[in-house]
Design a protein around this motif. Structure first.
Motif, PDB file in Angstrom:
ATOM      1  N   PRO A 151      12.837  -8.027  23.685  1.00  0.00           N
ATOM      2  CA  PRO A 151      12.242  -8.392  22.273  1.00  0.00           C
ATOM      3  C   PRO A 151      13.249  -7.395  21.564  1.00  0.00           C
ATOM      4  O   PRO A 151      13.772  -6.417  21.905  1.00  0.00           O
ATOM      5  CB  PRO A 151      10.838  -7.642  22.379  1.00  0.00           C
ATOM      6  N   THR A 167       9.927  -9.016  17.100  1.00  0.00           N
ATOM      7  CA  THR A 167       8.848  -8.563  17.656  1.00  0.00           C
ATOM      8  C   THR A 167       8.201  -7.488  16.713  1.00  0.00           C
ATOM      9  O   THR A 167       6.870  -7.410  16.824  1.00  0.00           O
ATOM     10  CB  THR A 167       9.091  -8.100  19.099  1.00  0.00           C
ATOM     11  N   TRP A 168       9.052  -6.912  16.061  1.00  0.00           N
ATOM     12  CA  TRP A 168       8.513  -5.651  15.327  1.00  0.00           C
ATOM     13  C   TRP A 168       9.280  -5.541  14.219  1.00  0.00           C
ATOM     14  O   TRP A 168      10.723  -5.620  14.248  1.00  0.00           O
ATOM     15  CB  TRP A 168       8.436  -4.347  16.132  1.00  0.00           C
ATOM     16  N   GLY A 226       6.104 -10.070  23.552  1.00  0.00           N
ATOM     17  CA  GLY A 226       6.323  -8.848  22.804  1.00  0.00           C
ATOM     18  C   GLY A 226       5.597  -8.397  21.734  1.00  0.00           C
ATOM     19  O   GLY A 226       5.293  -7.176  21.827  1.00  0.00           O
ATOM     20  N   ARG A 227       5.200  -9.395  20.917  1.00  0.00           N
ATOM     21  CA  ARG A 227       4.243  -9.016  19.726  1.00  0.00           C
ATOM     22  C   ARG A 227       2.889  -8.767  20.342  1.00  0.00           C
ATOM     23  O   ARG A 227       2.458  -7.644  19.810  1.00  0.00           O
ATOM     24  CB  ARG A 227       4.185 -10.279  18.673  1.00  0.00           C
ATOM     25  N   VAL A 262       9.350 -13.541  22.265  1.00  0.00           N
ATOM     26  CA  VAL A 262       9.019 -13.024  21.033  1.00  0.00           C
ATOM     27  C   VAL A 262       7.502 -12.995  21.065  1.00  0.00           C
ATOM     28  O   VAL A 262       6.776 -11.973  20.614  1.00  0.00           O
ATOM     29  CB  VAL A 262       9.297 -14.158  19.952  1.00  0.00           C
ATOM     30  N   MET A 306       4.318 -10.374  12.986  1.00  0.00           N
ATOM     31  CA  MET A 306       4.483  -9.286  13.638  1.00  0.00           C
ATOM     32  C   MET A 306       4.085  -7.900  13.218  1.00  0.00           C
ATOM     33  O   MET A 306       3.893  -8.003  12.036  1.00  0.00           O
ATOM     34  CB  MET A 306       5.807  -9.200  14.219  1.00  0.00           C
ATOM     35  N   ASN A 313      17.053 -12.445  22.686  1.00  0.00           N
ATOM     36  CA  ASN A 313      15.737 -12.748  23.412  1.00  0.00           C
ATOM     37  C   ASN A 313      15.625 -13.637  24.479  1.00  0.00           C
ATOM     38  O   ASN A 313      14.836 -13.612  25.315  1.00  0.00           O
ATOM     39  CB  ASN A 313      14.776 -13.501  22.012  1.00  0.00           C
TER      40      ASN A 313
END
Length: 345
Positions: A138, A157-158, A38-39, A35, A180, A133
């Motif tokens: 992500p 992540t988004w 990914g962010r 996570v 995020m 995850n």
């Protein structure tokens, strides 16, 4: 004296608290690493520190967690192949906005039978996000209900704020506190103003009513989210073409907002037909290859198999790996698009 409140409320059912479900389904270190990494990668792409193309692809909505996991396994293998040029993130949507009525997603009705066991829906959603995850893949979703983030946001992540809710003050306030990057879609009428105003509002500190980790009603105070960006999803006319993209770039610069544009290849940009997504994807990639680095990413509605089917309330009779909401392209088409893009970049 006659009752003046809850006149049209049938019943109240207790909801498990966010703290309880987090204790029941905790985030292990390997999951947290996916996570957080990914962010950071998405933030770097938005700030042009990372020149890879961001691609968010996956089912229009999740209704079968087994099929979702199979899709995730395929995507993780592809992510590893293309990671030097493309940042591939899985779309894992649990909530669906409805123009009138209909199935509202896995969290709302996890058994597709109008039983509305939302406690089980939240468990299924959180458990699936943990599993994906843990693979090192992500995840992304649309946040529709402002209560939902307390249950699943730590695994995302988004996130997107959809075309129907970008204009909502409640969602702008919620986005200001999310951890995020947040993509705001233009409205269904094609206008950009609401999404641009949403980016400004979400970037500022906000104070609003929400729930805390124990599930109690609270006043929530936020710092503001610096990673709001726009997502073009079409309207009465598609808006992925160079003229439309240039128009939004000018608006963003005027407002001193992130010069980062994501294109949704489905919805009104593809005429809501899955076969149109490939054309949109290739056209947008051409713009990027022609030097428009403001285009930082694309979205695809994709499933194991193409098309869609009606949600009939009986899970056993549904075709495996086929969407029950919007039409999706198949995994084969998705993989072909991603691999061809990788070769061209």
């Amino acid at each position: 004296m006659k009752q003046t409140y809850d006149v049209n409320v049938k019943e109240f059912k207790p909801l498990i608290s966010p703290a309880s479900i987090k204790e029941e389904l905790p985030v292990a270190d390997d999951v947290a690493k996916t996570v957080l990494n990914g962010r950071r990668e998405v933030e770097n792409i938005l700030q042009k520190k990372d020149d890879r193309v961001l691609v968010i692809a996956g089912p229009c909505s999740i209704h079968d967690t087994d099929a979702a996991l199979e899709y995730a396994q395929k995507m993780k293998r592809l992510r590893d192949v293309v990671k030097e040029k493309i940042n591939l993130i899985m779309r894992v949507y649990f909530e669906k906005p409805r123009t009138t009525v209909g199935w509202k997603g896995l969290i709302n009705d996890p058994f597709l039978d109008a039983s509305y066991d939302m406690n089980e829906g939240l468990r299924k959603a959180r458990s699936l996000l943990i599993d994906i995850n843990r693979m090192g893949l992500p995840t992304a979703t649309e946040i529709l209900d402002p209560i939902t983030p307390q249950y699943i946001a730590g695994l995302l992540t988004w996130v997107a704020i959809g075309a129907r809710t970008t204009e909502s003050q409640t969602h702008r306030e919620m986005a200001s506190g999310l951890s995020m990057p947040v993509g705001f879609k233009n409205c269904t009428d094609g206008s950009l103003t609401a999404a641009i105003n949403a980016m400004t509002a979400a970037g500022a500190p906000q104070h609003f009513l929400g729930i805390d980790p124990q599930g109690y009603s609270s006043v929530v105070s936020t710092k503001g989210n610096p990673f709001g960006h726009i997502v073009l999803r079409g309207g009465p006319h598609p808006n992925y073409d160079p003229v439309s993209v240039e128009k939004v770039q000018k608006r963003l610069k005027t407002k001193n907002l992130l010069d980062a544009v994501m294109i949704d290849c489905s919805h009104d940009n593809s005429g809501q037909k899955h076969k149109g997504q490939s054309f949109v994807f290739k056209s947008v990639l051409d713009q990027r290859l022609d030097g428009n680095t403001s285009i930082i990413g694309l979205m695809l509605e994709s499933n194991l198999f193409e098309g869609n089917q009606k949600c009939n309330g009986d899970c056993k009779t549904l075709k495996y790996g086929v969407s029950i909401t919007d039409e999706c392209i198949s995994w084969e088409t998705t993989e072909s698009l991603i691999r061809c893009s990788y070769d061209r970049i």
